[in-house]
Design an enzyme around this catalytic site. Structure first.
Site, PDB file in Angstrom:
ATOM      1  N   CYS A   1      -9.680   9.158  83.804  1.00 28.55           N
ATOM      2  CA  CYS A   1     -10.575   9.480  82.710  1.00 28.55           C
ATOM      3  C   CYS A   1     -11.882  10.037  83.232  1.00 28.55           C
ATOM      4  O   CYS A   1     -12.070  10.252  84.423  1.00 28.55           O
ATOM      5  CB  CYS A   1     -10.856   8.218  81.890  1.00 28.55           C
ATOM      6  SG  CYS A   1      -9.362   7.332  81.381  1.00 28.55           S
TER       7      CYS A   1
ATOM      8  N   ASP B   1      -5.102  -2.165  81.907  1.00 28.24           N
ATOM      9  CA  ASP B   1      -5.895  -2.748  82.985  1.00 28.24           C
ATOM     10  C   ASP B   1      -7.384  -2.818  82.664  1.00 28.24           C
ATOM     11  O   ASP B   1      -8.118  -3.582  83.288  1.00 28.24           O
ATOM     12  CB  ASP B   1      -5.682  -1.983  84.290  1.00 28.24           C
ATOM     13  CG  ASP B   1      -5.887  -0.476  84.152  1.00 28.24           C
ATOM     14  OD1 ASP B   1      -6.104   0.004  83.020  1.00 28.24           O
ATOM     15  OD2 ASP B   1      -5.817   0.228  85.170  1.00 28.24           O
TER      16      ASP B   1
ATOM     17  N   SER C   1      -0.099  11.167  96.614  1.00 25.40           N
ATOM     18  CA  SER C   1      -0.413  12.074  97.722  1.00 25.40           C
ATOM     19  C   SER C   1      -0.441  11.311  99.041  1.00 25.40           C
ATOM     20  O   SER C   1      -0.467  10.076  99.053  1.00 25.40           O
ATOM     21  CB  SER C   1      -1.768  12.762  97.490  1.00 25.40           C
ATOM     22  OG  SER C   1      -2.826  11.935  97.925  1.00 25.40           O
ATOM     23  N   GLY C   2      -0.494  12.046 100.134  1.00 24.43           N
ATOM     24  CA  GLY C   2      -0.538  11.445 101.470  1.00 24.43           C
ATOM     25  C   GLY C   2      -1.914  11.446 102.095  1.00 24.43           C
ATOM     26  O   GLY C   2      -2.052  11.204 103.301  1.00 24.43           O
TER      27      GLY C   2
ATOM     28  N   ILE D   1       3.823  23.897  97.288  1.00 27.16           N
ATOM     29  CA  ILE D   1       3.299  25.242  97.133  1.00 27.16           C
ATOM     30  C   ILE D   1       3.382  25.934  98.487  1.00 27.16           C
ATOM     31  O   ILE D   1       3.103  25.334  99.521  1.00 27.16           O
ATOM     32  CB  ILE D   1       1.849  25.218  96.591  1.00 27.16           C
ATOM     33  CG1 ILE D   1       1.438  26.606  96.117  1.00 27.16           C
ATOM     34  CG2 ILE D   1       0.867  24.663  97.586  1.00 27.16           C
ATOM     35  CD1 ILE D   1       0.191  26.608  95.273  1.00 27.16           C
TER      36      ILE D   1
END
Length: 630
Positions: free
Chosen positions: A2, A100, A364-365, A292
């Site tokens: 958000c 949460d 993600s890493g 990509i």
């Protein structure tokens, strides 16, 4: 995921202007397109934009506690909220939602400022407590979620998820901070806790603020967590691989909770491939993955991503973009709000754009390179450090200092002969040397670039001060741990996480980062340095642990990174554009630069005498910021 915003009147009993807060909040509509609402009381105004991920039908914000005492606006995800919720129910707290957010509210009512110690996740939130007449603001431990704030001259405390939010207040002070300009041309971003503006700040990772009505001065932020630098003994290699996978799998697992489509980035590198491999073992349905690629083989990793996708039978999407994809240049200044010079922001924007067509949440890493010593510069730094250890600084400084000053910048020569930065670094202590090595423009280059008047205003300030803030904290660490710590406090949060947050939220995409789970960070930072950088291979411990899960080619090939061909652009299709940008009125009249040096940088690059592409891009992004204006 958000966007939050707010105005707190510290000096007077007067409700904040509702239209001003609405304007501030609407500037971050992209962060939360699903819903938006407001709360106003005697001295406080809170605003929220919502991207619904968990408890989609419930958990509206701003949210009030069951006893009507506290209100919250929250950006992020708390991954242990179910366990925390049960603990709070046992203490007698009531819940009316399934998400949460309400958990944080009740944690505040139970533990006050210490509530942050009970939260596991990524977050930036503000809680207004009507009984205590205070506003509590906090940011997650690693800085995954951003928070900007400023104190206006009339005592209004304003905050938001992006700098553009507080910039939209009519009383915002647009005066630039001179030290931030110096920092930017060294790092390519402006490190926490400062921004480009003199009177606005970023709340640093692992910090909180408590603001009390009637005290119209900014309190000093309070640190509640830091990367551990003290432990009884480093984690040895015995059983290390098994424990690493167990800890990482758990960090991935708790990030798979969502009521919307979820997937992962898959670049073809070690880190994102590791996340996908572990996700595949934790869920029944195929993992949604996206890659990509570039139409230039030198920049394209999609074949390695495809190997992982085939192995785990993921629902894989690939998009190939032109290496000359520079149409986003004008958009970057709006996206980042202040000067930001990581050119990989372009492909990051594209991969987030692509992912959002398939999922609402992506793992993600990011963070693995900092935790497990994956960057090439770590190896180079340790090689230099061995030489520094052979001679005391009193000998190195007069010996290598003059050599570094006299040695030419030979970008065209074989790497063996490009020794200027190394010679300069050998004349410095280890922390100053690392700063010199990673700077986009080194101290001597910045001195040449800046006008005499601006140098006088800086009054000797040097961006190495950013690293020196942490010197006492890390002096006892080994040379590799020192620079890993520095990167996690600066580069990771100021560059990597900033890039991903703005690029993802521009497309209303939530990105989760398992490697930066704070419990995993606390465990993995204890791994022996020799286990992470071994046989000249970075992330050695991580790669060994992943051998049963990933192809050898993915694990042990040379790191490519998410690069764009800047040097070619600035001698080809963007040549005139970069000339126009750097020599525009806003740059020449800014008072920051020596016009002759700007022209020399341009000429030397366009004639292929030097590769000034990194410096030119950094200048170009600064010019775009100046042209953007207020």
């Amino acid at each position: 995921m958000c966007g939050i915003a707010g105005i707190y009147q510290l000096a007077k009993t007067e409700q904040p202007d509702q239209q001003i807060l609405a304007t501030m909040n609407n500037s971050q509509l992209h962060r939360g397109p699903d819903a938006g609402d407001y709360f106003f009381a005697d001295t406080i105004g809170l605003a929220h934009r919502r991207l619904s991920i968990i408890d989609i039908a419930g958990s509206p914000q701003p949210m009030v506690s069951a006893n009507k005492q506290a209100w919250i606006v929250f950006n992020g995800e708390i991954y242990n909220f179910k366990q925390l919720r049960q603990s709070l129910i046992e203490k007698g707290y009531q819940f009316t939602t399934q998400g949460d957010t309400e958990t944080i509210l009740n944690a505040w009512l139970e533990w006050g400022e210490d509530c942050v110690h009970h939260l596991r996740g990524m977050f930036a939130f503000a809680i207004w407590d009507s009984k205590k007449q205070c506003l509590f603001v906090a940011r997650d431990r690693l800085g995954i979620k951003p928070l900007f704030y400023s104190l206006l001259p009339d005592g209004q405390f304003i905050f938001g998820s992006e700098l553009k939010v507080i910039r939209n207040h009519p009383d915002f002070d647009f005066s630039l901070r001179d030290s931030s300009v110096e920092d930017y041309f060294s790092f390519g971003y402006i490190p926490e806790p400062y921004t480009i503006y003199q009177h606005s700040y970023k709340l640093a990772p692992g910090y909180s603020l408590l603001l009390q009505y009637g005290n119209n001065t900014l309190p000093v932020p309070k640190q509640y967590w830091d990367i551990p630098t003290q432990w009884q003994q480093p984690l040895a290699t015995s059983e290390l691989q098994q424990h690493l996978i167990e800890h990482l799998r758990e960090a991935v697992d708790i990030r798979l909770v969502a009521e919307v489509p979820l997937g992962a980035f898959l670049s073809g590198g070690v880190d994102s491939s590791a996340v996908v491999a572990l996700m595949a073992g934790l869920q029944k349905d195929p993992v949604n993955t996206c890659s990509i690629g570039f139409d230039s083989k030198a920049f394209n990793e999609t074949e390695f991503a495809q190997q992982v996708a085939d192995r785990y039978k993921t629902n894989h999407q690939v998009n190939i973009v032109s290496q000359n994809d520079f149409e986003l240049l004008d958009k970057l200044a709006d996206l980042y709000d202040e000067p930001y010079a990581d050119s990989s922001a372009i492909p990051t924007y594209r991969v987030c754009e692509m992912a959002r067509k398939q999922v609402t949440v992506a793992l993600s890493g990011d963070g693995a390179d900092e935790l497990f010593a994956g960057y090439r510069r770590y190896k180079l730094h340790l090689n230099e450090q061995r030489l520094r250890n052979m001679l005391p600084l009193a000998i190195r400084k007069p010996l290598f200092g003059p050599l570094g000053a006299l040695y030419p910048k030979l970008d065209w020569a074989p790497r063996l002969f490009r020794a200027k930065t190394t010679l300069q670094s050998l004349a410095l202590d280890d922390i100053s040397a690392y700063h010199n090595s990673i700077s986009i423009l080194r101290t001597d280059q910045r001195k040449s670039l800046f006008s005499k008047a601006f140098q006088q205003r800086l009054n000797g300030y040097n961006s190495v001060a950013v690293f020196n803030r942490y010197r006492d904290k890390i002096e006892h660490l080994d040379p590799l741990k020192k620079v890993q710590y520095l990167d996690m406090k600066t580069y990771l949060v100021g560059d990597i996480l900033t890039k991903v947050d703005r690029a993802s939220m521009a497309h209303s995409l939530e990105v989760r980062v398992p490697f930066l789970d704070h419990k995993f960070v606390e465990w993995s930072f204890q791994v022996e340095s020799g286990a992470n950088l071994q046989q000249g291979i970075g992330k050695f411990s991580l790669k060994k642990a992943l051998e049963p899960y990933l192809p050898h080619d993915v694990l042990y090939r040379n790191k490519m990174g998410f690069a764009v061909p800047l040097a070619e652009w600035f001698r080809g299709p963007l040549k005139q554009r970069v000339f126009d940008k750097l020599l525009c009125d806003e740059m020449l009249n800014s008072g920051y630069f020596d016009a002759n040096e700007l022209k020399r940088l341009l000429d030397d690059h366009s004639k292929s005498l030097k590769d000034n592409s990194a410096a030119l891009w950094t200048l170009m992004m600064f010019a775009a910021f100046l042209q953007r204006g207020q």
